[in-house]
Design a protein around this motif. Structure first.
Motif, PDB file in Angstrom:
ATOM      1  N   ASN A 194     -50.161  -2.793  14.135  1.00 62.08           N
ATOM      2  CA  ASN A 194     -49.463  -3.176  12.835  1.00 62.08           C
ATOM      3  C   ASN A 194     -48.620  -4.588  13.952  1.00 62.08           C
ATOM      4  O   ASN A 194     -48.420  -5.831  13.852  1.00 62.08           O
ATOM      5  CB  ASN A 194     -48.891  -3.099  12.216  1.00 62.08           C
ATOM      6  N   GLY A 195     -47.706  -3.798  15.126  1.00 65.38           N
ATOM      7  CA  GLY A 195     -47.069  -4.115  15.362  1.00 65.38           C
ATOM      8  C   GLY A 195     -47.410  -5.761  16.628  1.00 65.38           C
ATOM      9  O   GLY A 195     -46.545  -6.294  16.393  1.00 65.38           O
ATOM     10  N   LEU A 196     -48.388  -5.315  16.857  1.00 65.05           N
ATOM     11  CA  LEU A 196     -48.722  -6.552  18.345  1.00 65.05           C
ATOM     12  C   LEU A 196     -49.143  -7.956  17.380  1.00 65.05           C
ATOM     13  O   LEU A 196     -49.051  -8.453  17.597  1.00 65.05           O
ATOM     14  CB  LEU A 196     -49.510  -5.965  18.884  1.00 65.05           C
ATOM     15  N   ASN A 197     -50.390  -7.230  16.392  1.00 66.23           N
ATOM     16  CA  ASN A 197     -50.551  -8.262  15.505  1.00 66.23           C
ATOM     17  C   ASN A 197     -49.467  -9.326  14.485  1.00 66.23           C
ATOM     18  O   ASN A 197     -49.507 -10.169  14.768  1.00 66.23           O
ATOM     19  CB  ASN A 197     -51.307  -7.925  14.027  1.00 66.23           C
ATOM     20  N   LEU A 198     -48.434  -9.024  14.163  1.00 67.22           N
ATOM     21  CA  LEU A 198     -47.125  -9.662  14.321  1.00 67.22           C
ATOM     22  C   LEU A 198     -46.279  -9.968  15.120  1.00 67.22           C
ATOM     23  O   LEU A 198     -45.768 -10.637  14.641  1.00 67.22           O
ATOM     24  CB  LEU A 198     -46.516  -8.791  12.805  1.00 67.22           C
ATOM     25  N   GLN A 199     -46.508  -9.755  15.998  1.00 67.56           N
ATOM     26  CA  GLN A 199     -45.742 -10.089  17.082  1.00 67.56           C
ATOM     27  C   GLN A 199     -46.887 -11.654  17.958  1.00 67.56           C
ATOM     28  O   GLN A 199     -45.824 -12.816  17.479  1.00 67.56           O
ATOM     29  CB  GLN A 199     -45.340  -9.522  18.475  1.00 67.56           C
ATOM     30  N   ALA A 231     -53.177  -3.238   8.547  1.00 61.03           N
ATOM     31  CA  ALA A 231     -52.613  -4.179   9.453  1.00 61.03           C
ATOM     32  C   ALA A 231     -52.438  -5.352   8.787  1.00 61.03           C
ATOM     33  O   ALA A 231     -52.083  -6.296   8.846  1.00 61.03           O
ATOM     34  CB  ALA A 231     -53.651  -4.904  10.535  1.00 61.03           C
ATOM     35  N   CYS A 232     -53.656  -5.809   7.722  1.00 58.30           N
ATOM     36  CA  CYS A 232     -54.114  -6.557   6.770  1.00 58.30           C
ATOM     37  C   CYS A 232     -52.537  -6.383   5.672  1.00 58.30           C
ATOM     38  O   CYS A 232     -52.520  -7.544   5.273  1.00 58.30           O
ATOM     39  CB  CYS A 232     -55.292  -6.464   6.245  1.00 58.30           C
ATOM     40  N   LEU A 233     -52.493  -5.064   5.611  1.00 59.19           N
ATOM     41  CA  LEU A 233     -51.499  -5.114   3.884  1.00 59.19           C
ATOM     42  C   LEU A 233     -49.700  -5.245   4.723  1.00 59.19           C
ATOM     43  O   LEU A 233     -49.468  -6.494   3.960  1.00 59.19           O
ATOM     44  CB  LEU A 233     -51.351  -3.282   3.663  1.00 59.19           C
ATOM     45  N   CYS A 234     -49.358  -5.054   5.990  1.00 61.14           N
ATOM     46  CA  CYS A 234     -49.154  -5.729   6.586  1.00 61.14           C
ATOM     47  C   CYS A 234     -48.320  -6.675   6.727  1.00 61.14           C
ATOM     48  O   CYS A 234     -47.117  -8.538   6.098  1.00 61.14           O
ATOM     49  CB  CYS A 234     -48.401  -5.147   7.954  1.00 61.14           C
ATOM     50  N   ALA A 235     -49.489  -7.633   7.388  1.00 63.25           N
ATOM     51  CA  ALA A 235     -50.082  -9.121   7.444  1.00 63.25           C
ATOM     52  C   ALA A 235     -49.323  -9.707   5.664  1.00 63.25           C
ATOM     53  O   ALA A 235     -48.732 -11.176   5.911  1.00 63.25           O
ATOM     54  CB  ALA A 235     -51.312  -9.351   8.277  1.00 63.25           C
ATOM     55  N   TRP A 236     -50.488  -9.245   4.889  1.00 61.18           N
ATOM     56  CA  TRP A 236     -49.842  -9.708   4.050  1.00 61.18           C
ATOM     57  C   TRP A 236     -48.591  -9.734   3.842  1.00 61.18           C
ATOM     58  O   TRP A 236     -48.093 -11.117   2.976  1.00 61.18           O
ATOM     59  CB  TRP A 236     -50.810  -8.950   2.481  1.00 61.18           C
ATOM     60  N   SER A 237     -47.606  -8.812   3.575  1.00 61.63           N
ATOM     61  CA  SER A 237     -46.023  -8.554   3.309  1.00 61.63           C
ATOM     62  C   SER A 237     -45.186  -9.858   3.900  1.00 61.63           C
ATOM     63  O   SER A 237     -44.245 -10.667   3.288  1.00 61.63           O
ATOM     64  CB  SER A 237     -45.900  -7.608   2.989  1.00 61.63           C
ATOM     65  N   SER A 238     -45.896  -9.408   5.175  1.00 59.89           N
ATOM     66  CA  SER A 238     -44.689 -10.411   6.413  1.00 59.89           C
ATOM     67  C   SER A 238     -45.532 -12.254   5.377  1.00 59.89           C
ATOM     68  O   SER A 238     -44.003 -12.627   5.834  1.00 59.89           O
ATOM     69  CB  SER A 238     -45.634 -10.770   7.371  1.00 59.89           C
ATOM     70  N   GLY A 239     -46.348 -12.672   5.332  1.00 57.46           N
ATOM     71  CA  GLY A 239     -47.016 -14.114   4.761  1.00 57.46           C
ATOM     72  C   GLY A 239     -46.002 -14.111   3.955  1.00 57.46           C
ATOM     73  O   GLY A 239     -45.173 -15.394   3.721  1.00 57.46           O
ATOM     74  N   LYS A 240     -45.876 -13.599   2.866  1.00 53.81           N
ATOM     75  CA  LYS A 240     -45.438 -13.753   1.742  1.00 53.81           C
ATOM     76  C   LYS A 240     -44.009 -13.593   1.957  1.00 53.81           C
ATOM     77  O   LYS A 240     -43.718 -14.253   0.616  1.00 53.81           O
ATOM     78  CB  LYS A 240     -46.254 -12.297   0.781  1.00 53.81           C
ATOM     79  N   PHE A 241     -43.376 -12.574   1.909  1.00 53.11           N
ATOM     80  CA  PHE A 241     -42.023 -12.615   2.331  1.00 53.11           C
ATOM     81  C   PHE A 241     -40.938 -13.404   3.339  1.00 53.11           C
ATOM     82  O   PHE A 241     -40.337 -13.655   3.735  1.00 53.11           O
ATOM     83  CB  PHE A 241     -41.515 -11.281   1.751  1.00 53.11           C
ATOM     84  N   ARG A 242     -42.112 -13.900   4.424  1.00 48.30           N
ATOM     85  CA  ARG A 242     -41.826 -14.869   5.390  1.00 48.30           C
ATOM     86  C   ARG A 242     -41.205 -14.036   6.284  1.00 48.30           C
ATOM     87  O   ARG A 242     -39.484 -14.344   6.691  1.00 48.30           O
ATOM     88  CB  ARG A 242     -41.155 -16.141   5.282  1.00 48.30           C
ATOM     89  N   GLU A 243     -40.787 -13.276   6.186  1.00 43.77           N
ATOM     90  CA  GLU A 243     -40.141 -11.549   7.249  1.00 43.77           C
ATOM     91  C   GLU A 243     -41.233 -11.421   8.586  1.00 43.77           C
ATOM     92  O   GLU A 243     -42.450 -10.690   7.921  1.00 43.77           O
ATOM     93  CB  GLU A 243     -40.019 -10.341   6.682  1.00 43.77           C
ATOM     94  N   SER A 244     -40.547 -11.240   9.500  1.00 42.95           N
ATOM     95  CA  SER A 244     -41.345 -10.356  10.699  1.00 42.95           C
ATOM     96  C   SER A 244     -40.422  -9.069  11.528  1.00 42.95           C
ATOM     97  O   SER A 244     -41.403  -8.179  11.812  1.00 42.95           O
ATOM     98  CB  SER A 244     -41.662 -11.435  12.203  1.00 42.95           C
ATOM     99  N   CYS A 245     -39.648  -9.299  11.215  1.00 42.46           N
ATOM    100  CA  CYS A 245     -38.593  -8.581  12.320  1.00 42.46           C
ATOM    101  C   CYS A 245     -38.662  -6.943  12.099  1.00 42.46           C
ATOM    102  O   CYS A 245     -39.116  -5.866  12.715  1.00 42.46           O
ATOM    103  CB  CYS A 245     -37.316  -8.473  12.394  1.00 42.46           C
ATOM    104  N   TYR A 246     -38.721  -6.435  10.520  1.00 43.23           N
ATOM    105  CA  TYR A 246     -38.693  -5.336  10.323  1.00 43.23           C
ATOM    106  C   TYR A 246     -40.288  -4.931   9.745  1.00 43.23           C
ATOM    107  O   TYR A 246     -40.267  -3.550   9.636  1.00 43.23           O
ATOM    108  CB  TYR A 246     -37.375  -5.074   8.733  1.00 43.23           C
ATOM    109  N   HIS A 247     -40.874  -6.025   9.454  1.00 43.18           N
ATOM    110  CA  HIS A 247     -42.418  -5.436   9.778  1.00 43.18           C
ATOM    111  C   HIS A 247     -43.007  -4.945  10.961  1.00 43.18           C
ATOM    112  O   HIS A 247     -44.271  -4.278  10.551  1.00 43.18           O
ATOM    113  CB  HIS A 247     -43.314  -6.584   9.143  1.00 43.18           C
ATOM    114  N   ILE A 248     -42.641  -5.395  11.445  1.00 45.70           N
ATOM    115  CA  ILE A 248     -42.750  -4.673  12.801  1.00 45.70           C
ATOM    116  C   ILE A 248     -41.970  -3.617  13.518  1.00 45.70           C
ATOM    117  O   ILE A 248     -42.911  -2.577  14.400  1.00 45.70           O
ATOM    118  CB  ILE A 248     -42.479  -5.686  14.099  1.00 45.70           C
ATOM    119  N   ILE A 249     -40.679  -3.548  13.210  1.00 47.01           N
ATOM    120  CA  ILE A 249     -40.061  -2.672  13.267  1.00 47.01           C
ATOM    121  C   ILE A 249     -40.443  -1.114  12.937  1.00 47.01           C
ATOM    122  O   ILE A 249     -40.639   0.203  13.096  1.00 47.01           O
ATOM    123  CB  ILE A 249     -38.208  -2.253  13.225  1.00 47.01           C
TER     124      ILE A 249
END
Length: 502
Positions: free
Chosen positions: A395-400, A342-360
């Motif tokens: 992971n999905g719930l956190n990023l949603q 979850a921490c790795l995905c959240a870091w990546s989502s924030g860095k690249f400012r992308e949420s859709c595929y980070h959840i999928i």
């Protein structure tokens, strides 16, 4: 006519935040000029001040919220471990009565969601949130005194009512203090309280339920009560009202500059618009009218369906054939891995400012995991499936949660309403999902597995729907501005690092 827009990402598909404005948002330098103590600072001084303030906010908010959320979930999931220790049999409850008790908790949880979060948008969280902790702690401490299924259902209902505004409340608070780049990682940090509580619960159950005759619920309740004083002193007001954290944050900078840099950060993140509270009912009406509200309601509902195993996870692990003690202990690794990913995905989502595929992508992993768990008797494969299942859904719930609060960052009353509505709708899943995991379906719980797969599928479809709708709004604004790839007209907002907001 008001126009709406969502910023593109580096792949020209980025969905970040919606804007409803008659003009393009101001630049960061224009926003800086609004503040008397900041307007003369150069870029290096602003960066230093921002870095120091962010560090102070992190150390003040994150530990307290994480521990509070940990105790919140620990109170809730201890009941699942108590079932293995014989609580259901001790109270002579059938599967139907036990599932009704779990559902009753979420009825109370649903009733308190919307009014609690709308109230929180207007009052000091440092008073309201700790007060809720006291309420659910008292209920949890009373659980060992329950002597019947009716009493169990009543305590579950009141506990749910007390806990209701807490989760959307800390989501609202986090989104109000942090920018879109910072938000996913910070939500992952406090969301760790969820995963850590599952780890601790297994160890508590092993040490207390297995060896001491059962005191885990009262232990968790007492722990929540003891945190109230710390919470009152640690939780801060909103940036728009007050930000002073005690002493000056850095040599050479004043407390007034601290308050103003906090507001500056929010304004830049919101495209120049103040995170005003707004009228409570106006915010509710605006949220109801917004298509994004209902898309995120569906997504959150689907994710909760995909996570419907969590109230029965100890019972599922028990079907692997471990002893009672080992059943408690082997619950920990899936949740520990879930926290790391979850921490790795959240870091990546924030860095690249992308949420859709980070959840999928994590949700697809969850679908693979539950497919393994319901299709093979091999214990190793099923345990690996449980790791994928837990990690993907958390992971999905956190990023949603992060996605919905960056898409609609202001006004505060609308954001509070959106979070509460989405959480209300999602909790309806708990009215029926407990009935998908009766003991007669052991060891595979295929009915429950089907519900989880359905939730995974709907989550993927709704992610694409949000992405499509946001790109549609972008296209409309581009046409209104006369922008195209070959028009020679500069795309006014997509090159900006700031977020535009409602």
């Amino acid at each position: 006519m008001a126009s709406e827009k969502v910023q593109d990402d580096v792949f020209d598909e980025k969905i970040d935040v919606v804007v409803n404005a008659t003009e393009l948002p101001p630049s960061p330098s224009q926003i800086q000029a609004r503040f008397e103590t900041l307007r003369d600072l150069d870029d290096e001084q602003m960066a230093t001040l921002n870095k120091e303030l962010l560090r102070r906010i992190d150390w003040r908010l994150m530990p307290t919220i994480t521990i509070m959320f940990l105790m919140n979930y620990l109170d809730r999931i201890n009941v699942s471990n108590a079932r293995i220790a014989g609580l259901q049999d001790d109270l002579n409850m059938s599967d139907a009565v036990w599932s009704t008790g779990i559902s009753t908790f979420y009825i109370g949880y649903l009733i308190g969601q919307l009014p609690g979060n709308l109230w929180l948008a207007r009052v000091r969280p440092s008073l309201l949130l700790p007060g809720m902790m006291i309420g659910w702690s008292i209920c949890t401490i009373c659980m060992p005194a329950v002597t019947s299924g009716v009493g169990f259902c009543m305590v579950c209902f009141v506990t749910g009512l007390c806990e209701a505004p807490f989760f959307p409340g800390i989501t609202l608070m986090t989104s109000s203090w942090y920018t879109k780049e910072e938000n996913p990682m910070r939500m992952a940090i406090w969301h760790a309280g969820n995963t850590i509580s599952n780890i601790i619960s297994g160890f508590l159950a092993a040490g207390i339920l297995h060896n001491m005759g059962g005191m885990a619920d009262s232990t968790a309740g007492s722990g929540s009560s003891s945190l109230r004083g710390l919470s009152v002193s640690s939780l801060a007001s909103q940036p728009s009202s007050s930000c002073q954290t005690g002493r000056r944050i850095h040599a050479g900078y004043s407390a007034e500059q601290e308050r103003e840099i906090a507001r500056y950060r929010v304004l830049v993140s919101n495209g120049g618009k103040e995170e005003q509270v707004g009228g409570t009912w106006d915010g509710l009406k605006d949220a109801i009218k917004d298509p994004f509200t209902w898309m995120f309601c569906g997504m959150h509902f689907s994710l909760i369906n995909a996570q419907s195993f969590k109230d029965f996870f100890p019972s599922i692990i028990k079907t692997f054939g471990f002893s009672e003690l080992n059943t408690y202990l082997v619950q920990a690794p899936p949740y520990a891995i879930a926290y790391i990913t979850a921490c790795l995905c959240a870091w990546s989502s924030g860095k690249f400012r992308e949420s859709c595929y980070h959840i999928i992508l994590p949700i697809v992993a969850s679908a693979v995991g539950i497919s393994l768990m319901i299709s093979t008797p091999n214990i190793g494969a099923r345990y690996f499936g449980s790791v994928l299942l837990v990690s993907g859904t958390y992971n999905g719930l956190n990023l949603q949660l992060s996605w919905e609060t960056t898409l609609v960052p202001a006004p505060r009353s609308k954001k509070a309403a959106l979070i509460a509505i989405a959480n209300c709708v999602s909790q309806c899943s708990h009215w029926f999902s407990p009935y998908f995991f009766p003991t007669k379906h052991e060891p595979f719980y295929r009915l429950g597995g089907g519900l989880i797969l359905f939730g995974c599928l709907c989550t993927v479809l709704l992610c694409w729907a949000v992405k499509w709708w946001a790109k549609r709004l972008n296209k409309k604004l581009d046409e209104a501005e006369g922008y195209s790839e070959h028009s020679g007209v500069e795309r006014g907002w997509s090159v900006s690092a700031s977020i535009a907001a409602f």
